[in-house]
Structure formats: C-alpha cells, structure tokens
Design a protein around this motif. Structure first.
Motif, PDB file in Angstrom:
ATOM      1  N   LEU A   1      -6.175   9.477  -0.444  1.00  0.00           N
ATOM      2  CA  LEU A   1      -4.872   8.556  -0.591  1.00  0.00           C
ATOM      3  C   LEU A   1      -3.630   8.699  -1.052  1.00  0.00           C
ATOM      4  O   LEU A   1      -3.057   8.349  -0.777  1.00  0.00           O
ATOM      5  N   GLU A   2      -3.628  10.230  -0.219  1.00  0.00           N
ATOM      6  CA  GLU A   2      -1.843  10.915  -0.171  1.00  0.00           C
ATOM      7  C   GLU A   2      -1.305  10.275   1.203  1.00  0.00           C
ATOM      8  O   GLU A   2      -1.883  10.045   1.592  1.00  0.00           O
ATOM      9  N   PRO A   3      -0.117  10.242   0.520  1.00  0.00           N
ATOM     10  CA  PRO A   3       0.938  10.546  -0.158  1.00  0.00           C
ATOM     11  C   PRO A   3       0.638  10.300  -1.026  1.00  0.00           C
ATOM     12  O   PRO A   3       1.541  10.644  -2.206  1.00  0.00           O
ATOM     13  N   ALA A   4       0.588   8.806  -1.584  1.00  0.00           N
ATOM     14  CA  ALA A   4       0.865   8.114  -2.812  1.00  0.00           C
ATOM     15  C   ALA A   4       0.010   8.731  -4.099  1.00  0.00           C
ATOM     16  O   ALA A   4       0.449   8.672  -5.109  1.00  0.00           O
ATOM     17  N   ILE A   5      -1.801   9.426  -4.033  1.00  0.00           N
ATOM     18  CA  ILE A   5      -1.781   9.720  -5.218  1.00  0.00           C
ATOM     19  C   ILE A   5      -2.396  11.126  -3.974  1.00  0.00           C
ATOM     20  O   ILE A   5      -3.397  11.072  -3.020  1.00  0.00           O
TER      21      ILE A   5
ATOM     22  N   SER B   1     -14.729   3.046 -13.129  1.00  0.00           N
ATOM     23  CA  SER B   1     -15.030   2.268 -12.272  1.00  0.00           C
ATOM     24  C   SER B   1     -14.681   1.377 -11.352  1.00  0.00           C
ATOM     25  O   SER B   1     -14.891   0.935 -10.114  1.00  0.00           O
ATOM     26  N   ILE B   2     -13.694   0.260 -11.815  1.00  0.00           N
ATOM     27  CA  ILE B   2     -13.070  -1.012 -11.207  1.00  0.00           C
ATOM     28  C   ILE B   2     -12.397   0.109 -10.596  1.00  0.00           C
ATOM     29  O   ILE B   2     -12.296  -0.258  -9.297  1.00  0.00           O
ATOM     30  N   PHE B   3     -11.206   1.073 -10.979  1.00  0.00           N
ATOM     31  CA  PHE B   3     -10.347   1.766 -10.552  1.00  0.00           C
ATOM     32  C   PHE B   3     -10.503   2.604  -9.455  1.00  0.00           C
ATOM     33  O   PHE B   3      -9.374   1.881  -7.610  1.00  0.00           O
ATOM     34  N   TRP B   4     -11.700   2.518  -8.759  1.00  0.00           N
ATOM     35  CA  TRP B   4     -12.051   3.361  -7.726  1.00  0.00           C
ATOM     36  C   TRP B   4     -11.930   2.916  -6.255  1.00  0.00           C
ATOM     37  O   TRP B   4     -11.281   2.776  -5.899  1.00  0.00           O
ATOM     38  N   LYS B   5     -12.065   1.386  -6.730  1.00  0.00           N
ATOM     39  CA  LYS B   5     -12.607   0.657  -5.709  1.00  0.00           C
ATOM     40  C   LYS B   5     -10.973  -0.710  -5.558  1.00  0.00           C
ATOM     41  O   LYS B   5     -11.270  -0.734  -4.444  1.00  0.00           O
ATOM     42  N   ASN B   6     -10.109  -0.199  -6.669  1.00  0.00           N
ATOM     43  CA  ASN B   6      -9.279  -1.089  -6.357  1.00  0.00           C
ATOM     44  C   ASN B   6      -8.512  -0.258  -5.219  1.00  0.00           C
ATOM     45  O   ASN B   6      -7.285  -0.510  -4.927  1.00  0.00           O
ATOM     46  N   LEU B   7      -9.042   1.302  -4.566  1.00  0.00           N
ATOM     47  CA  LEU B   7      -8.059   1.800  -4.103  1.00  0.00           C
ATOM     48  C   LEU B   7      -8.263   2.213  -2.947  1.00  0.00           C
ATOM     49  O   LEU B   7     -10.183   2.132  -2.438  1.00  0.00           O
ATOM     50  N   LYS B   8      -7.786   2.201  -1.499  1.00  0.00           N
ATOM     51  CA  LYS B   8      -8.245   2.113  -0.140  1.00  0.00           C
ATOM     52  C   LYS B   8      -6.840   3.459   0.815  1.00  0.00           C
ATOM     53  O   LYS B   8      -6.088   3.140   0.373  1.00  0.00           O
TER      54      LYS B   8
ATOM     55  N   SER C   1       5.211   2.588  -8.508  1.00  0.00           N
ATOM     56  CA  SER C   1       5.914   1.725  -7.195  1.00  0.00           C
ATOM     57  C   SER C   1       4.677   2.200  -5.873  1.00  0.00           C
ATOM     58  O   SER C   1       4.848   1.517  -4.947  1.00  0.00           O
ATOM     59  N   ASN C   2       4.380   3.360  -6.194  1.00  0.00           N
ATOM     60  CA  ASN C   2       3.799   3.601  -4.542  1.00  0.00           C
ATOM     61  C   ASN C   2       2.312   3.781  -4.947  1.00  0.00           C
ATOM     62  O   ASN C   2       1.684   3.899  -3.388  1.00  0.00           O
ATOM     63  N   ILE C   3       1.470   3.504  -5.714  1.00  0.00           N
ATOM     64  CA  ILE C   3       0.049   3.141  -5.771  1.00  0.00           C
ATOM     65  C   ILE C   3       0.094   1.373  -5.173  1.00  0.00           C
ATOM     66  O   ILE C   3      -1.063   1.935  -4.590  1.00  0.00           O
ATOM     67  N   TRP C   4       1.315   0.960  -5.237  1.00  0.00           N
ATOM     68  CA  TRP C   4       0.315  -0.768  -3.852  1.00  0.00           C
ATOM     69  C   TRP C   4       0.080   0.110  -2.162  1.00  0.00           C
ATOM     70  O   TRP C   4       0.032  -0.729  -1.622  1.00  0.00           O
ATOM     71  N   LYS C   5       0.406   1.183  -1.984  1.00  0.00           N
ATOM     72  CA  LYS C   5       0.485   1.380  -0.744  1.00  0.00           C
ATOM     73  C   LYS C   5      -0.512   2.223  -0.810  1.00  0.00           C
ATOM     74  O   LYS C   5      -1.158   2.024   0.688  1.00  0.00           O
ATOM     75  N   VAL C   6      -1.616   1.839  -1.402  1.00  0.00           N
ATOM     76  CA  VAL C   6      -2.962   2.236  -0.937  1.00  0.00           C
ATOM     77  C   VAL C   6      -3.940   1.910  -2.334  1.00  0.00           C
ATOM     78  O   VAL C   6      -5.085   1.154  -2.453  1.00  0.00           O
TER      79      VAL C   6
END
Length: 232
Positions: free
Chosen positions: A44-48, A105-112, A212-217
């Motif tokens: 997920l870098e560089p966002a996270i 558990s929801i949060f990890w699925k929300n990221l890609k 602001s940056n988490i929307w990128k992933v």
C-alpha cells in the motif's frame, strides 16, 4: 441457559460483522483468529507504509483477537457459575476487543494496492447512490475527511448504508465501537481507522494528511459488492 445462549449469539454476530469464522475451542467456546491479509504489508506504499501495516496487523489487531478470546472464555466460565456480576463486568472488555477485531477485519478489506485497482472510484450502483446522497464522490470524500479529522481522541469514520432509510450515511464511532452500536440497520461499507497507531509513524500528528492519502488505496470494488448484497 438464557445467558449462555446470548453469549453465543453475540459471538456469532461479531463473526458475521468481522468476516472471520469462529474456531471451535477445546472447551466449546467459539474463538476467533487473526485474518490473513490478501496483499503484502508494503503493497500500500506510499499511502501507508509497510512498517505501519505490519505493526497494525501483527501487534494491534492480534492483541484485540487474543484479548477477545480470553474475555469470551471468562464469560463462558462466569455464565456456567451463574456469576452475574462477572458477566456484566466483562461486557466492556468484550465490546472493546471484539469491536477492535470486527473493525479491523473490515478495514483490511477496505484497502487494496494501486496495482490491483486500489483507489479507483466507485462505479455502478454504489457510485450512483453516492452521487444521489452526497452530490458527488468529491463531496463524500470531503465529508468523511472532515468528520474523521474532527473526531476527538481515537475512533473510526464510516461510510454506511442505512437499510431502513435506504440511504448512505457518514458516521463516526469512538474507540473500538463497531458501527452496529449506532444502529442495527447500518451496514459498514468503508471504515477508516483514525487511531494514531494507524498513521503516526508516517504522518505524525497530521491526521488530515493520512485521511487524504488513504483514498489512493481504497477498495471500492469491495464496498460496491457489500452495497449490492445489502440492497439486493
């Protein structure tokens, strides 16, 4: 017997909301396991950053799971003994750690990862619903960021479907309270962790930059699937 049934139902509800299957324990108490991620910590870098993701998953989420299981075992023992005081005392521990497990558990699925479609805006039914209820995708992002930044202390900001009103809502929850504490009719589509452990190593105390940056992933495909299943 009524208390034992209630405890079992709570465990099953938590499992359903968290997307994790309970595992049978030796004493017959349902226990929960840390879910695997479908991507590498550094994906997920560089966002996270990978360091944050690893600590967040292996330390923080793992601690919620371990403490949740311990609390469920104590609850089972208290119910078996008929110790009503202990049952009541354990509720806050179960809510905090069980909520931490459900939310993450929801949060990890929300990221890609971006390479797999992370950050691509929502389409079709969910995209249309966002335009209808918020005016535009940009307006939704602005609202979520504002409410997440304004949340005092630790907690979560959510995009939810209100099944009763048939509308999308932005909600916040304190600490590790799961969205269901705001209403059984609310279905979590996206949840953003605004505890400092989710961003401090990378963004320090500047929570708005993290938001602001988490929307990128963001995994809008997953959110769209949840929305379509809930409205089917």
């Amino acid at each position: 017997m009524a208390l034992r049934t209630l405890a079992s139902r709570k465990a099953l509800v938590a499992a359903a909301l968290g997307g994790a299957r309970p595992l049978p324990a030796a004493r017959g108490v349902a226990t929960f396991a840390l879910p695997d991620l479908t991507y590498d910590y550094g994906a997920l870098e560089p966002a996270i950053s990978g360091e944050i993701m690893q600590l967040h998953h292996q330390k923080h989420h793992a601690a919620y799971v371990a403490n949740y299981n311990k609390a469920l075992e104590k609850l089972d023992a208290a119910v078996a003994k008929g110790d009503a005081s202990a049952v009541v005392q354990l509720q806050s521990v179960i809510k905090f750690n069980g909520g931490g497990h459900v939310n993450h558990s929801i949060f990890w699925k929300n990221l890609k990862p971006v390479s797999e479609g992370g950050g691509e805006p929502p389409h079709e039914k969910l995209g249309w619903a966002i335009d209808e209820d918020f005016g535009s995708f940009e307006a939704l992002v602005k609202k979520v960021n504002a409410e997440g930044a304004a949340l005092q202390g630790s907690g979560w900001v959510w995009l939810a479907l209100d099944k009763e009103a048939k509308k999308l809502r932005v909600e916040t929850t304190a600490n590790q309270d799961p969205l269901v504490t705001k209403g059984i009719n609310l279905v979590p589509l996206l949840g953003i962790d605004v505890w400092e452990h989710a961003y401090y190593l990378q963004y320090k105390n500047v929570r708005p930059d993290y938001l602001s940056n988490i929307w990128k992933v963001m995994n809008w495909k997953y959110a769209g699937e949840v929305y379509e299943n809930a409205t089917a």
